[in-house]
Design a protein around this motif. Sequence first.
Motif, PDB file in Angstrom:
ATOM      1  N   ALA A  97       0.830  -1.202   0.000  1.00 45.95           N
ATOM      2  CA  ALA A  97       0.000   0.000   0.000  1.00 45.95           C
ATOM      3  C   ALA A  97       0.867   1.256   0.000  1.00 45.95           C
ATOM      4  O   ALA A  97       0.534   2.252  -0.649  1.00 45.95           O
ATOM      5  CB  ALA A  97      -0.913   0.005   1.215  1.00 45.95           C
ATOM      6  N   ALA A  98       2.012   1.213   0.705  1.00 41.60           N
ATOM      7  CA  ALA A  98       2.856   2.391   0.807  1.00 41.60           C
ATOM      8  C   ALA A  98       3.520   2.721  -0.521  1.00 41.60           C
ATOM      9  O   ALA A  98       3.565   3.879  -0.933  1.00 41.60           O
ATOM     10  CB  ALA A  98       3.919   2.175   1.882  1.00 41.60           C
ATOM     11  N   PHE A  99       4.043   1.704  -1.191  1.00 40.42           N
ATOM     12  CA  PHE A  99       4.813   1.953  -2.413  1.00 40.42           C
ATOM     13  C   PHE A  99       4.061   1.540  -3.666  1.00 40.42           C
ATOM     14  O   PHE A  99       4.592   1.628  -4.753  1.00 40.42           O
ATOM     15  CB  PHE A  99       6.134   1.190  -2.356  1.00 40.42           C
ATOM     16  N   ARG A 100       2.855   1.037  -3.500  1.00 42.67           N
ATOM     17  CA  ARG A 100       2.116   0.438  -4.625  1.00 42.67           C
ATOM     18  C   ARG A 100       2.990  -0.601  -5.320  1.00 42.67           C
ATOM     19  O   ARG A 100       3.083  -0.639  -6.542  1.00 42.67           O
ATOM     20  CB  ARG A 100       1.673   1.536  -5.587  1.00 42.67           C
ATOM     21  N   ALA A 101       3.659  -1.398  -4.515  1.00 37.43           N
ATOM     22  CA  ALA A 101       4.603  -2.378  -5.035  1.00 37.43           C
ATOM     23  C   ALA A 101       4.243  -3.762  -4.507  1.00 37.43           C
ATOM     24  O   ALA A 101       4.733  -4.180  -3.462  1.00 37.43           O
ATOM     25  CB  ALA A 101       6.020  -2.019  -4.587  1.00 37.43           C
ATOM     26  N   PRO A 102       3.360  -4.490  -5.195  1.00 40.06           N
ATOM     27  CA  PRO A 102       2.913  -5.781  -4.663  1.00 40.06           C
ATOM     28  C   PRO A 102       4.026  -6.810  -4.529  1.00 40.06           C
ATOM     29  O   PRO A 102       4.154  -7.452  -3.487  1.00 40.06           O
ATOM     30  CB  PRO A 102       1.844  -6.228  -5.655  1.00 40.06           C
ATOM     31  N   VAL A 148      13.254  -4.622  -6.253  1.00 32.27           N
ATOM     32  CA  VAL A 148      11.912  -4.736  -6.820  1.00 32.27           C
ATOM     33  C   VAL A 148      11.054  -3.533  -6.421  1.00 32.27           C
ATOM     34  O   VAL A 148      10.280  -3.015  -7.236  1.00 32.27           O
ATOM     35  CB  VAL A 148      11.262  -6.064  -6.384  1.00 32.27           C
ATOM     36  N   ILE A 149      11.208  -3.062  -5.191  1.00 32.41           N
ATOM     37  CA  ILE A 149      10.425  -1.895  -4.777  1.00 32.41           C
ATOM     38  C   ILE A 149      10.776  -0.698  -5.663  1.00 32.41           C
ATOM     39  O   ILE A 149       9.900  -0.001  -6.171  1.00 32.41           O
ATOM     40  CB  ILE A 149      10.675  -1.575  -3.282  1.00 32.41           C
ATOM     41  N   PHE A 150      12.065  -0.465  -5.898  1.00 36.01           N
ATOM     42  CA  PHE A 150      12.449   0.663  -6.747  1.00 36.01           C
ATOM     43  C   PHE A 150      12.005   0.464  -8.189  1.00 36.01           C
ATOM     44  O   PHE A 150      11.621   1.413  -8.871  1.00 36.01           O
ATOM     45  CB  PHE A 150      13.959   0.912  -6.674  1.00 36.01           C
ATOM     46  N   LEU A 151      12.047  -0.789  -8.611  1.00 37.12           N
ATOM     47  CA  LEU A 151      11.558  -1.086  -9.962  1.00 37.12           C
ATOM     48  C   LEU A 151      10.082  -0.732 -10.067  1.00 37.12           C
ATOM     49  O   LEU A 151       9.638  -0.102 -11.038  1.00 37.12           O
ATOM     50  CB  LEU A 151      11.763  -2.575 -10.232  1.00 37.12           C
ATOM     51  N   GLU A 152       9.325  -1.101  -9.053  1.00 42.38           N
ATOM     52  CA  GLU A 152       7.890  -0.844  -9.096  1.00 42.38           C
ATOM     53  C   GLU A 152       7.574   0.628  -8.820  1.00 42.38           C
ATOM     54  O   GLU A 152       6.524   1.124  -9.217  1.00 42.38           O
ATOM     55  CB  GLU A 152       7.162  -1.755  -8.098  1.00 42.38           C
ATOM     56  N   LEU A 153       8.483   1.320  -8.133  1.00 46.68           N
ATOM     57  CA  LEU A 153       8.271   2.748  -7.895  1.00 46.68           C
ATOM     58  C   LEU A 153       8.517   3.554  -9.163  1.00 46.68           C
ATOM     59  O   LEU A 153       7.847   4.551  -9.409  1.00 46.68           O
ATOM     60  CB  LEU A 153       9.228   3.250  -6.809  1.00 46.68           C
ATOM     61  N   THR A 154       9.522   3.132  -9.924  1.00 41.87           N
ATOM     62  CA  THR A 154       9.982   3.983 -11.023  1.00 41.87           C
ATOM     63  C   THR A 154       9.616   3.458 -12.402  1.00 41.87           C
ATOM     64  O   THR A 154       9.708   4.200 -13.377  1.00 41.87           O
ATOM     65  CB  THR A 154      11.508   4.136 -10.972  1.00 41.87           C
ATOM     66  N   ASN A 155       9.239   2.185 -12.488  1.00 38.96           N
ATOM     67  CA  ASN A 155       8.804   1.615 -13.765  1.00 38.96           C
ATOM     68  C   ASN A 155       9.850   1.749 -14.847  1.00 38.96           C
ATOM     69  O   ASN A 155       9.537   2.105 -15.980  1.00 38.96           O
ATOM     70  CB  ASN A 155       7.492   2.278 -14.210  1.00 38.96           C
ATOM     71  N   ASN A 156      11.106   1.550 -14.511  1.00 29.59           N
ATOM     72  CA  ASN A 156      12.115   1.574 -15.565  1.00 29.59           C
ATOM     73  C   ASN A 156      12.948   0.309 -15.486  1.00 29.59           C
ATOM     74  O   ASN A 156      13.936   0.225 -14.769  1.00 29.59           O
ATOM     75  CB  ASN A 156      12.997   2.815 -15.423  1.00 29.59           C
ATOM     76  N   LEU A 157      12.536  -0.687 -16.262  1.00 33.51           N
ATOM     77  CA  LEU A 157      13.145  -2.004 -16.177  1.00 33.51           C
ATOM     78  C   LEU A 157      14.580  -1.997 -16.670  1.00 33.51           C
ATOM     79  O   LEU A 157      15.409  -2.786 -16.227  1.00 33.51           O
ATOM     80  CB  LEU A 157      12.309  -2.992 -16.996  1.00 33.51           C
ATOM     81  N   LEU A 158      14.895  -1.093 -17.574  1.00 28.64           N
ATOM     82  CA  LEU A 158      16.235  -1.083 -18.154  1.00 28.64           C
ATOM     83  C   LEU A 158      17.272  -0.593 -17.156  1.00 28.64           C
ATOM     84  O   LEU A 158      18.464  -0.781 -17.341  1.00 28.64           O
ATOM     85  CB  LEU A 158      16.250  -0.225 -19.415  1.00 28.64           C
ATOM     86  N   LEU A 159      16.801   0.034 -16.080  1.00 29.22           N
ATOM     87  CA  LEU A 159      17.707   0.481 -15.035  1.00 29.22           C
ATOM     88  C   LEU A 159      18.165  -0.689 -14.160  1.00 29.22           C
ATOM     89  O   LEU A 159      19.102  -0.548 -13.373  1.00 29.22           O
ATOM     90  CB  LEU A 159      16.965   1.516 -14.175  1.00 29.22           C
ATOM     91  N   GLY A 181      -0.435  10.148  -9.965  1.00 26.32           N
ATOM     92  CA  GLY A 181       0.712   9.321 -10.323  1.00 26.32           C
ATOM     93  C   GLY A 181       0.313   7.902 -10.652  1.00 26.32           C
ATOM     94  O   GLY A 181       1.154   7.115 -11.072  1.00 26.32           O
ATOM     95  N   GLY A 182      -0.942   7.536 -10.489  1.00 22.82           N
ATOM     96  CA  GLY A 182      -1.388   6.199 -10.850  1.00 22.82           C
ATOM     97  C   GLY A 182      -0.703   5.150  -9.990  1.00 22.82           C
ATOM     98  O   GLY A 182      -0.305   5.410  -8.857  1.00 22.82           O
ATOM     99  N   LEU A 183      -0.574   3.962 -10.549  1.00 25.36           N
ATOM    100  CA  LEU A 183       0.019   2.877  -9.784  1.00 25.36           C
ATOM    101  C   LEU A 183       1.524   3.045  -9.623  1.00 25.36           C
ATOM    102  O   LEU A 183       2.139   2.389  -8.787  1.00 25.36           O
ATOM    103  CB  LEU A 183      -0.273   1.535 -10.454  1.00 25.36           C
ATOM    104  N   ILE A 184       2.128   3.910 -10.437  1.00 29.75           N
ATOM    105  CA  ILE A 184       3.573   4.107 -10.338  1.00 29.75           C
ATOM    106  C   ILE A 184       3.814   5.421  -9.613  1.00 29.75           C
ATOM    107  O   ILE A 184       3.468   6.482 -10.125  1.00 29.75           O
ATOM    108  CB  ILE A 184       4.212   4.179 -11.734  1.00 29.75           C
ATOM    109  N   LEU A 185       4.421   5.371  -8.433  1.00 26.94           N
ATOM    110  CA  LEU A 185       4.557   6.595  -7.642  1.00 26.94           C
ATOM    111  C   LEU A 185       5.529   7.580  -8.273  1.00 26.94           C
ATOM    112  O   LEU A 185       5.229   8.742  -8.445  1.00 26.94           O
ATOM    113  CB  LEU A 185       5.023   6.250  -6.226  1.00 26.94           C
ATOM    114  N   PHE A 186       6.722   7.110  -8.604  1.00 31.50           N
ATOM    115  CA  PHE A 186       7.747   8.022  -9.120  1.00 31.50           C
ATOM    116  C   PHE A 186       8.170   7.550 -10.501  1.00 31.50           C
ATOM    117  O   PHE A 186       9.205   6.909 -10.667  1.00 31.50           O
ATOM    118  CB  PHE A 186       8.958   8.050  -8.180  1.00 31.50           C
TER     119      PHE A 186
END
Lengths: 640, 640
Positions: free
Chosen positions: B112-117, B387-398, B169-174
Motif C-alpha cells: 500500500a505504501a509503495f504500490r509495489a505488490p 523490486v520496490i524501486f523497480l515498481e516505484l519507477t517503472n524503468n526495467l532497463l535500469l 501518479g497512478g500505480l507508479i509513484l515516481f
Amino acid sequence: MVAATLCVMFAPTAAGPGIPEIKAYLNGVDTPNMFGASTLIVKIIGSIGAVSAGLDLGKEGPLVHIGACLASLLGQGGSDNYRLKWRWLRYLQNDRDRRDLITCGASSGVCAAFRAPVGGVLFALEEVASWWRSALLWRTFFSTAIVVVVLRGFMEYCDSGKCGLFGKGGLILFDVSSVSVTYHINDLLPVALIGIIGGVLGSLYNHLLHKVLRLYSLINEKGRTAKLLLSLGVSLLTSICLYLLPFLAPCTPCDPTLDAACPTVGRSGNFKRFNCPNGYYNDLASLLHATNDDAVRNIFSTGTPTEFRAISLLIFFAIYCILGLFTFGIAVPSGLFLPIILMGSAYGRLLALMMGSHIYIDQGLYAVLGAAALMSGSMRMTVSLCVIFLELTNNLLLLPIMMFVLLIAKTVGDAFNPSIYEIILDLKGLPFLEANPEPWMRNLTVGELAAAKPSVVSLGGIEKVVRVVEVLKSTKHNGFPVVDQGVPSPIGMPTGATELHGLVLRSHLVAVLRKKWFLKERRRTEEWEVREQFMSVDLAQKGPKIQEVVLTEDEMDMYIDLHPFTNTTPYTVVETMSVAKAVVLFRQVALRHLLIVPKYQGAGISPIVGILTRQDLIAHNILGAFPHLAKKEKSESTNS
Amino acid sequence: MVAATLCVMFAPTAAGPGIPEIKAYLNGVDTPNMFGASTLIVKIIGSIGAVSAGLDLGKEGPLVHIGACLASLLGQGGSDNYRLKWRWLRYLQNDRDRRDLITCGASSGVCAAFRAPVGGVLFALEEVASWWRSALLWRTFFSTAIVVVVLRGFMEYCDSGKCGLFGKGGLILFDVSSVSVTYHINDLLPVALIGIIGGVLGSLYNHLLHKVLRLYSLINEKGRTAKLLLSLGVSLLTSICLYLLPFLAPCTPCDPTLDAACPTVGRSGNFKRFNCPNGYYNDLASLLHATNDDAVRNIFSTGTPTEFRAISLLIFFAIYCILGLFTFGIAVPSGLFLPIILMGSAYGRLLALMMGSHIYIDQGLYAVLGAAALMSGSMRMTVSLCVIFLELTNNLLLLPIMMFVLLIAKTVGDAFNPSIYEIILDLKGLPFLEANPEPWMRNLTVGELAAAKPSVVSLGGIEKVVRVVEVLKSTKHNGFPVVDQGVPSPIGMPTGATELHGLVLRSHLVAVLRKKWFLKERRRTEEWEVREQFMSVDLAQKGPKIQEVVLTEDEMDMYIDLHPFTNTTPYTVVETMSVAKAVVLFRQVALRHLLIVPKYQGAGISPIVGILTRQDLIAHNILGAFPHLAKKEKSESTNS
C-alpha cells in the motif's frame, strides 16, 4: 539426431530439463552423474541441436541445468574424470557451499534464459531450493546481477549486427510496454476465465504428460536404438507438421494501416509470405515457420487485432499441445517453459479473439495472460512467474491482473493434481522430502517405526576389525551408532552405565580400514594418539568400497578405536515422538541420520532404540510398512 | 502535537516505525500491546498528523505496522479490551496462523505504501519474517494482490478528481520510464562510486542514529512532558528550517524549452515561484515547500539537467540529514524509508551534477540510484529494494545498474555496522534469535550451559497440588519437565526405571489449578478420565496469574494427574551437543523449550539434565555466564 545420439551414448542424464534433479539434489538426493563435465558438454551441444531442429521444446530448462553444472564443477575445482582440477578451488568442497553454488547456478540459468535477474532469484527460491537462508538471497542476486551485466555487455558489442540474431529485442525479450493498459470492471470476468481455463488446462497437461512419460519409459527400456528411433520419429513428425500445416491456411491481405513490413520474406517477421502472392501473408506460417521465440513474439504482438484468424490460432494451439506432450520425454535436452508459453499464449489470444469487442485489453496482452495462466496451472509457481513475466514483457501496469490470473490458475490446478515437477520427481522415484508431514504421521511414533525395521546395528567404542568389516559387508547402512558399555563412572554415578557416544559414518569406517589405523589391544587410547595421525581432509576423500579393502588375518584380529571418528553430537529424538515431528526436525535441520533414544532411564536399557534415515521418513515407504494407515487415510478422504 | 499527545498518552508502542517489533514478533518475541486496537487507532491518526506537519518522516513504516495490527486483530477475532469479538474468527487463534496473518499484513502495508505488490512480498521475506514456508509465499502474494486491486479500484473511482491528491501518479509513484536508459562502460565508475558512498553514508547514518536514539532514551525517561516537548521542539525546528531556508536561494529564470508549467504557484509542481518575480522560480522552495512525496518526484524528474543548482541540493541534503536524525526518535509514528530516499536522491543528483558532461545517464536516474544506494547502505536489503524501486519507477532497463549499486552499497555498509533494524532491535533489548550461531558456540556444550544455570525444576507425573503451587510461585519458568519415578516395568525391563514423560506448560498448570481438576489419592488414573473433562480450547484460553488462583487447605492436599496435560513429545538434545547445533535446532524448528537429556544410560541417572529457553541461547547472555568465551572471541577478532 546429433542431440539424441549424444544423449543416448554419452550422458543419459543430459536428457530432459534437469530441473527436477536439481530440486532433488538441493533436497538432499544426489542423482549420479547429474552435474559432471560430460553432462555439461552434451547438454550444451544437445540443446543447440534440439532447438535448431525446430522441436517443440525450450532452452530454458537446459540453461538452468547448464548453470547448475558449471557451478558444481567450479565448486569441485574441475572435473574428477578428466584430470582438470584447480587446487585453489577445493575449499568450496563441502556440502553446503556446493548446494549454495548450485542454487546460484540455477538462478543464473533462469536469468540468462529470460533475461530476468529478479525472476531468476525468485525461481530459485520458490521452486528449486529446499532450504533458504538470507545469505543465499543476496548470493543468488549477486550471480544474476553478474549474468545480466555480462549479457548487457555482449549486447552492446553485438549492437552493430556482428552476432546474428543475438541481442535482438535487447534486455526485454517480449516487449509489450507500448500498449497502455486500461481495464474496467467488465474485464474482470474474461480475465478470471483465462485463469480458470489455465488451471484446468495446466493440470490436464500434467496428467497427460504423466501418461506419455510412463509410455515412453516402457519404450526406453527396450534399449538405445529404441530411444534413438523415438527421438527421430518425433523430430520427423514435428518437421512434417510445421511445414505442411500452413498450406491449410488461406492467404490474408496485408493491412496497409500498420507500420510493419508486410509480407516479410526474411528470417524473422510478423507477416510471413510463404505461399501467398505479394501483398498477402499466411498467418499460420507466421506462427509455425518461425523460431519458438519469434512465434511467441508474434502472438504477443499488440495493436494487431485482425492479424491472426481464430482457426489458425486453434490449429496452432492443437498442434503444439500434441507436439509438446510427445516431445518432452524424448532423449534430448528439453525445457518445459517455452512449449507451455506457446500453448498458453495461443489460447489466450484465441479467447480474446472470440470475445471480440466485449473486452478493453489488447489481444496481445490477453496472450501474455494466457501464457502466464497456463504456466501457473502446470508449474504452480506464483511470485517468480509474476516477476519473470514482468521482466519478459516490461509492462508494469499489467501486474495487478497478472497476479489475479496466476493465483486463480494455481488454485484451480492444485485442486486436481500436483505440479509438473513433483510428478516428474515421483516418476523418477527420487525420495524427495516434503516440507510438511502428512496428517496421519501424527498418529505414529518413531518408536513404532523403528520397531518395524530390522533392529539397529550398533558398534562399540573400541571394536574388533573383523566385526567392523562384517557389519559393513552385511548391511547397507551409511551410519552406525557407537555405544560404550560399562564406562568408568563419572562422579556420583553407579558403575556399569552405558553411554551413547555418537554416530560413525560408513565412509569414515572404510577410510580407517584402508589406512589401517588399528590397535593391538582392546584398550581405550587417548583420543589424540589417533587423531594426530589424520586430518579431516583424509576422511573427506571419496574412498573405495568396502569390498575393495584387503586386510590380512592378523589385521582382522586387531581393534579400532572409533572414538576419534565419531560424530559425538548427533541429533536425537525420544521414542515417543510422533513421526510428524521427527519429519519436521529432519527436514528443517537437513539431516541424514536421526537417532532414536529411549524415554526410560534405568539399568539394562539400551541407550539407542533405532536410527532413522530419509528413506524411513518418506510417506510412501511408511505406508508400505503400515498398510492400515493407508487404508485409514483412504477411508478418511472418501468420507470427507 | 495531536500525534505526539496521542502517542504519549494512549499508546507509546505506536511511536516509531514498528517494523523492528514486527520482526521480533515473527522471531518469537512478543512486545506487549504492540498489535492492539488502541495502537492501531493512534497509529493511523498519529501518522496522518505527523506527515501533515511536514516532519521529515515517512508513512511507510507506520503503514506496515497498521497492516500488521489489522491482521492481528482479524486473527483474534477483534479486540480483547473493547469487547468487539467475532466468534467465527476464533479458529485462526493459534500461533502459526497469527504469525502468517501478521506477515501478510506487513507485506500488504509495504504494498500500500509503495504500490509495489511484489516488493511487498519480498520485503516480508527478506526483512521481516524469520521462518518462511512456501505456503506463505503465495499467501502474502495473494494479500498484496488484493491490496493492489483495491487500490486500482479507488484510483478508478477518484480519477475525476473527487478525492484530492489521492491517486495522483497512478500505480507508479515516481515514474521515470520516459527516459531511455543507455549507458556505456564509462558510467561504471560513477555508478560504483554512488554505491560506495551510499554504503559509507548509510552506515554512518546508522551510527549517528544510534547515538541520537540513546540520547533520546535518556530524555524520554524524564516523563511524558519531556517526550511531548521534544516532539514539539523538533516539529518547530522543522517548520522554521523548511520555511526560511528557501530565502537563501536566488531566483532562477524558467527554461522556456521545457513543457512543464513554470513557475507554478499551486499545491504541487516542479518549479515553485515562492518569493520570485514571474518567469523565475526558486529551486530550493521546489524541494522544501512540497510534500515529501512531491519532493522525491521533483528530484527524480528527468530531462531537466539545469533545474537544481548544486548548492541548493547540498543545503537540501544537509538539512534532511539533520532533520532525519532528530525526527526519527520522537514520540510520533514515523517511517525510515522516505527520509532515506530523500537524502539519497539528493546526493545522487548532486553527484551527477558535479560530474557534468562526463556521464551519459540522466540526472534523475542518478537520483534514483542514489536513493537506492543509501537505502541499501542503511537497511542492507537487496532483492526487495530492487523490486520496490523497480515498481516505484517503472524503468526495467535500469535494473542491471540498480542491482550493481545495491550490492556494492550493502557490502560496504556491512563492513562497518549491522543494519538499522538490527540496531533498533538491540537498543530495545529484544532477545532476537539470529539465524546463524556464533562461531564460538561450537566450543561449548549444552551440558555446560545447563550446569551454569540454576538446576532444573521437574514435576512428578502425579504431583501434590501444594508442590505445584509452590513451584509456580517460586519460579518464573514457563515449562517444566514431567518425570515419572519407578514406572511399572515394560516387558524385558528391570523395574525402577525412570521415565521422561514430557513437558508441561505454566499456563496449562494454572488452568488446571483454576478449574480444580484434582484427585483425592495418589493413584495414576486412566488418562481419559480426566481428558474427558476438558477440550483443548479450555487450556488455550488466556488465564489469570498463579497469584490470583485461590485454593483451600483441603484442595492443597490433593493431587493432580499431569499426564493428560503434558506434551509427551518435546524436542530434546543430548548433553554433549554443542550450543551451536542446539541453536540451529531451536531456531529452525521454532521452539520455546528444549530439553537436555543425559548421554549416559543407567540406574539412578536423572532422565533430564536441563531445559533451554530462548534467553539461554542469546549470544549476549551466554557471554555473560562464560566471560572467557567473550575474551577469546575478542582476542581472535583482534588477531585476524
